[in-house]
Design a protein around this motif. Structure first.
Motif, PDB file in Angstrom:
ATOM      1  N   ARG A 238     -10.509   2.699 -42.996  1.00 39.59           N
ATOM      2  CA  ARG A 238     -11.430   1.694 -43.531  1.00 39.59           C
ATOM      3  C   ARG A 238     -10.722   0.390 -43.868  1.00 39.59           C
ATOM      4  NH1 ARG A 238     -13.750   3.914 -48.712  1.00 39.59           N
ATOM      5  NH2 ARG A 238     -14.732   1.852 -48.734  1.00 39.59           N
ATOM      6  N   HIS A 239      -9.377   0.431 -43.965  1.00 38.21           N
ATOM      7  CA  HIS A 239      -8.687  -0.695 -44.580  1.00 38.21           C
ATOM      8  C   HIS A 239      -8.789  -1.995 -43.793  1.00 38.21           C
ATOM      9  CE1 HIS A 239      -5.298   0.075 -41.802  1.00 38.21           C
ATOM     10  NE2 HIS A 239      -4.921  -1.150 -42.074  1.00 38.21           N
ATOM     11  N   SER A 240      -8.815  -1.928 -42.462  1.00 41.22           N
ATOM     12  CA  SER A 240      -8.854  -3.173 -41.692  1.00 41.22           C
ATOM     13  C   SER A 240     -10.185  -3.901 -41.881  1.00 41.22           C
ATOM     14  CB  SER A 240      -8.593  -2.906 -40.206  1.00 41.22           C
ATOM     15  OG  SER A 240      -9.511  -1.966 -39.686  1.00 41.22           O
ATOM     16  N   ASP A 241     -11.290  -3.141 -41.901  1.00 41.50           N
ATOM     17  CA  ASP A 241     -12.596  -3.763 -42.103  1.00 41.50           C
ATOM     18  C   ASP A 241     -12.754  -4.252 -43.539  1.00 41.50           C
ATOM     19  OD1 ASP A 241     -15.179  -4.455 -40.930  1.00 41.50           O
ATOM     20  OD2 ASP A 241     -16.018  -2.976 -42.307  1.00 41.50           O
ATOM     21  N   VAL A 242     -12.280  -3.459 -44.501  1.00 42.32           N
ATOM     22  CA  VAL A 242     -12.357  -3.869 -45.903  1.00 42.32           C
ATOM     23  C   VAL A 242     -11.542  -5.138 -46.130  1.00 42.32           C
ATOM     24  CG1 VAL A 242     -11.688  -3.241 -48.257  1.00 42.32           C
ATOM     25  CG2 VAL A 242     -12.838  -1.568 -46.801  1.00 42.32           C
TER      26      VAL A 242
END
Length: 340
Positions: free
Chosen positions: A237-241
């Motif tokens: 999830r980290h890249s989109d967040v």
């Protein structure tokens, strides 16, 4: 509050550049449907230190060549082949990249001028024109572009300070890792011929590419054993967040897109969007290679460091699947070779 001034000093090593007329062989795109006029303009531009990379006769070619070649300046006629004119072509180009555009045309009627004002071009020349007039228009357009670049750099720096603070307070990345990624991305930008604005977006995306990891629990980030499927879902999830956080700031849209897609794979098997090939922004493809190489070389809690030869071999083996094969070749021969 700690500011981490090193991050901004690293980004200031290469400013917006000398004026176009002072730096030989800048790339130009000519959009003109009359061959004789286009060739005459090419001759004049060559005398001023430009390399004309393409001629475009219609709006579709103009947009394609601009996105492919990343010119330093575009010279745009208004009346083109087809149903879409130069003003609409410029508007389409400006949606995805920032580049100085000079309109060279015979039109100066009120309707045309009102349409031009809405897109705020960097320059405008009425045919026929002299070489002196062309040179003066280029210098003014470049001055406007450099001023806007400096203003944007200042706004980005102020916006990014608290984000960098949050990143390092969470111990998501090491200072040394980020410095190395910035340095290699700066060199990569030169190698692929990015214009100043595209290079600026790449550099700040290099600093903030893992910002979204601030949402990941520390026990996952510091895990010394392979992650479970549920833990990997959280990590992915980290890249989109990170992109969503950055996208809240003014002028950071281009940076956010590079952050969002830096874990896409060239074959479409990456995340978060499953983009493939040239669908992945160029800067994101660059960060993917540079970040992966540095992680391999320096290790992670869950991964032992590779020897340099082993890391290079992994890049070669993953070229075409995880990484852009052409960019891998450039990285090995034009970026890493500079550090030998």
């Amino acid at each position: 509050m700690i500011v981490f001034p090193w991050a901004f000093h690293a980004l200031e090593d290469e400013g917006p550049g000398r004026g176009i007329l002072e730096d030989a062989m800048k790339k130009a795109l000519i959009v003109e449907d009359e061959s004789i006029i286009a060739m005459e303009l090419k001759f004049r531009l060559k005398n001023m230190g430009f390399n004309v990379m393409h001629f475009a006769r219609n709006a579709e070619e103009a947009v394609a060549y601009a996105l492919e070649g990343l010119p330093d300046m575009i010279f745009m006629d208004i009346l083109l082949e087809g149903s879409v004119d130069g003003i609409d072509a410029a508007r389409e180009i400006m949606k995805t990249m920032e580049v100085p555009i000079i309109f060279i045309t015979a039109f100066s009627d009120e309707m045309t001028m009102n349409r031009l004002k809405k897109i705020n071009p960097h320059g405008y020349l009425i045919k026929p024109y002299t070489e002196k007039m062309l040179k003066a228009t280029i210098e003014l357009a470049q001055g406007r572009y450099e001023n806007s670049l400096l203003e944007k750099r200042t706004r980005i720096e102020e916006t990014c300070k608290p984000l960098i603070q949050a990143l390092y307070e969470k111990n998501v990345e090491t200072v040394d890792h980020t410095k190395r990624v910035i340095r290699h991305c700066q060199r990569f930008a030169e190698v692929v011929g990015m214009n100043a604005m595209e290079a600026l977006n790449l550099e700040y995306a290099a600093v903030l590419h893992d910002l979204g990891k601030i949402i990941i629990p520390f026990e996952i980030l510091s895990a010394s054993r392979p992650l479970s499927p549920d833990q990997w879902k959280i990590v992915k999830r980290h890249s989109d967040v990170g992109a969503r956080i950055v996208d809240q700031g003014k002028d950071l849209e281009g940076i956010a897109e590079l952050i969002r897609h830096h874990h896409e794979h060239f074959d479409g098997n990456g995340y978060p969007s499953g983009l493939r090939g040239s669908e992945i922004p160029l800067g994101a493809r660059i960060i993917a290679i540079v970040d992966a190489y540095d992680v391999m070389l320096n290790g992670r809690p869950y991964q032992q460091a590779f020897r340099r030869e082993e890391a290079i071999q992994v890049l070669k083996e993953c070229a075409g699947s995880q990484f852009d094969p052409e960019l891998v070749t450039l990285y090995l021969h034009e970026v890493l070779s500079q550090e030998d």
